[in-house]
Scaffold this active site. Structure first.
Site, PDB file in Angstrom:
ATOM      1  CB  VAL A  17      28.935  29.768  66.687  1.00  0.00           C
ATOM      2  CG1 VAL A  17      28.624  31.050  66.915  1.00  0.00           C
ATOM      3  CG2 VAL A  17      29.554  29.551  65.118  1.00  0.00           C
ATOM      4  CB  ALA A  46      19.294  23.721  75.379  1.00  0.00           C
ATOM      5  CD  GLU A 130      24.821  42.129  61.170  1.00  0.00           C
ATOM      6  OE1 GLU A 130      25.084  42.010  60.088  1.00  0.00           O
ATOM      7  OE2 GLU A 130      23.981  43.056  61.484  1.00  0.00           O
ATOM      8  CB  ILE A 137      30.732  40.550  57.127  1.00  0.00           C
ATOM      9  CG1 ILE A 137      31.880  39.883  56.810  1.00  0.00           C
ATOM     10  CG2 ILE A 137      30.516  41.952  56.429  1.00  0.00           C
ATOM     11  CD1 ILE A 137      32.128  39.606  55.206  1.00  0.00           C
ATOM     12  CD  GLU A 191      30.914  20.674  58.003  1.00  0.00           C
ATOM     13  OE1 GLU A 191      31.099  19.548  58.513  1.00  0.00           O
ATOM     14  OE2 GLU A 191      31.115  21.779  58.637  1.00  0.00           O
ATOM     15  CG  ASP A 202      26.196  28.454  53.160  1.00  0.00           C
ATOM     16  OD1 ASP A 202      25.871  28.271  54.339  1.00  0.00           O
ATOM     17  OD2 ASP A 202      26.864  29.570  52.893  1.00  0.00           O
ATOM     18  CE  LYS A 206      26.204  31.975  54.586  1.00  0.00           C
ATOM     19  NZ  LYS A 206      27.704  31.589  54.523  1.00  0.00           N
TER      20      LYS A 206
END
Length: 451
Positions: A17, A46, A130, A137, A191, A202, A206
């Site tokens: 990302v 960094a 976001e 989304i 993964e 995960d 969220k």
């Protein structure tokens, strides 16, 4: 013409990302400046290893291993490192210096959100996130801003692309979990260690973020009930299909009423993640592949659906850059940041308070009186039967075949659909079923959501 000074942007992390965010900031600098009202100067990136391969071709001189120095003097700090530390320390340092922060770090916000938001409030800075709940989304702003004047009653979300990909293929192809997981790992959807995805960690992070926003209450991660999908098999998929359902890993955030012992308003919150049955006619049933979707039910606005890519470097970078533009506009306009609304302080109750329907699959002795015994146990536990499907188990293959007649087989499989029941009642009833002399084993218990 833009007459505001350039804003210095510090980027922490250049993975899938981060590298895309940097590339897009450089490529679309003029266009982003027009939208933001100020130039966005990428001051540096960094990273642990400046010479590591990246997903985008970026100028070598932008890289540094000194995150602390990069943060000093930055107007906007983008944190895409992931994990808890040193991300938490860097974010707090950025906020304490007066910088606004953009992050996609769901684990950090789910575990240290109140601390981070409080630090922002102390200096009038703003935290934008976001990309932390559902990738590309747009769901954070609708919950925080657009629906701030409404009362959100319920959220159901498919918020993990890996598990949706696995369950979708199992449903469509009749494949087994282990085979599809191996394919997902080869394709890069999962993964090498898929625990965070397939065990629901995960999605739980969220869910905590979404529930905090929807119900204006700080929801700690340890208050989220969590189950994964590793026990889902072909037989469960087949039973779901015959009953008109599909199995999805859902994050369910729900406002409960009639909980007078929990709060003065008689309301509480239930937040949970588990594999659940959802009718094939429901909008969430049509979410395929690695996509995500969030289904919101609000008192005035009604039903709202947010759908799209839940992961991916370029896709998530889109949400991050939207936050960067918002942060830049705030700098140009001036004024302090808007704090998080968590003043409702509704209690988060355990899953035992939740009410839903269930599908219970039992392996039983195939002899007269079995169904009557099971019906009695369910009735005593305040669980009402809605449907029953019987399948005979072939003693040579172990396969189950649907039937409406007595066959004399040694064992059979019952798939029982229930009316709505409280989770605590259902759990105690299942324990009694497991101890019954007519039940060989409890094969599975799945909740039914979306009614």
């Amino acid at each position: 013409m833009i007459d505001y000074r350039n804003l210095r942007v510090a980027l922490l992390g250049a993975g899938a990302v981060g590298s895309q965010v940097a590339a897009l900031l450089l490529k679309h600098a003029d266009e982003l400046a027009d939208r933001a009202g100020a130039g966005l100067e990428l001051a540096g990136i960094a990273v642990r290893d400046p010479d590591a391969p990246r997903d985008a071709d970026l100028p070598r001189e932008l890289f540094t291993t000194d995150a602390e120095s990069l943060i000093v003097g930055a107007d906007i700090v983008i944190e895409l490192m992931g994990g808890i530390e040193p991300a938490r320390t860097h974010l707090l340092a950025a906020l304490n210096s007066g910088a606004d922060v953009v992050t996609a770090n769901k684990a950090l916000l789910a575990t240290h959100g109140p601390e981070i938001f409080d630090a922002a409030d102390q200096v009038g800075a703003q935290v934008y996130y976001e990309a932390a709940a559902a990738g590309a989304i747009p769901i954070i702003r609708p919950l925080r801003d657009s629906l701030a004047g409404d009362r959100v009653q319920r959220i159901m979300g498919i918020v993990n692309g890996t598990t949706n990909y696995i369950l979708d293929r199992m449903d469509a192809e009749g494949a087994e979990f282990a085979d599809v997981l191996a394919d997902a790992q080869r394709l890069g959807y999962a993964e090498a260690d898929p625990t965070a995805d397939v065990e629901g960690y995960d999605a739980a992070q969220k869910a905590a973020i979404l529930a905090s926003l929807a119900f204006h209450t700080a929801v700690p991660l340890d208050a989220v009930h969590r189950e994964g999908i590793t026990q889902i098999d072909r037989a469960m998929m087949d039973a779901a299909r015959r009953a008109g359902y599909v199995i999805k890993l859902l994050a369910v955030c729900e406002r409960l009423t009639g909980e007078a012992e929990s709060s003065a308003s008689g309301e509480a919150i239930s937040v949970r993640v588990y594999p659940a049955l959802i009718a094939r006619t429901h909008p969430l049933a049509s979410v395929h592949g690695a996509n995500n979707a969030v289904f919101v039910q609000a008192e005035a606005a009604g039903n709202l659906m947010f759908y799209g890519a839940g992961a991916g470097g370029v896709q998530t970078a889109s949400a991050v850059l939207g936050d960067v533009v918002s942060a830049a506009r705030r700098h140009v306009a001036g004024g302090v940041g808007v704090g998080e609304s968590t003043r409702a302080n509704l209690p988060v109750v355990d899953i035992g308070r939740a009410v839903t329907r269930y599908q219970i699959t039992l392996e039983v002795s195939d002899r007269p009186g079995v169904l009557a015994s099971i019906a009695g146990i369910l009735s005593d536990g305040r669980v009402s039967i809605a449907t029953v499907e019987q399948a005979v188990i072939d003693p040579t293959t172990g396969a189950a075949t649907s039937t409406d007649t007595e066959t004399g087989a040694a064992s059979a499989r019952l798939v029982i659909g229930t009316h709505k029941a409280r989770e605590q009642d259902l759990s105690e009833t299942v324990e009694r079923l497991a101890a019954s002399d007519v039940v060989t084993r409890v094969v599975s218990v799945l909740r039914v959501e979306g009614d």
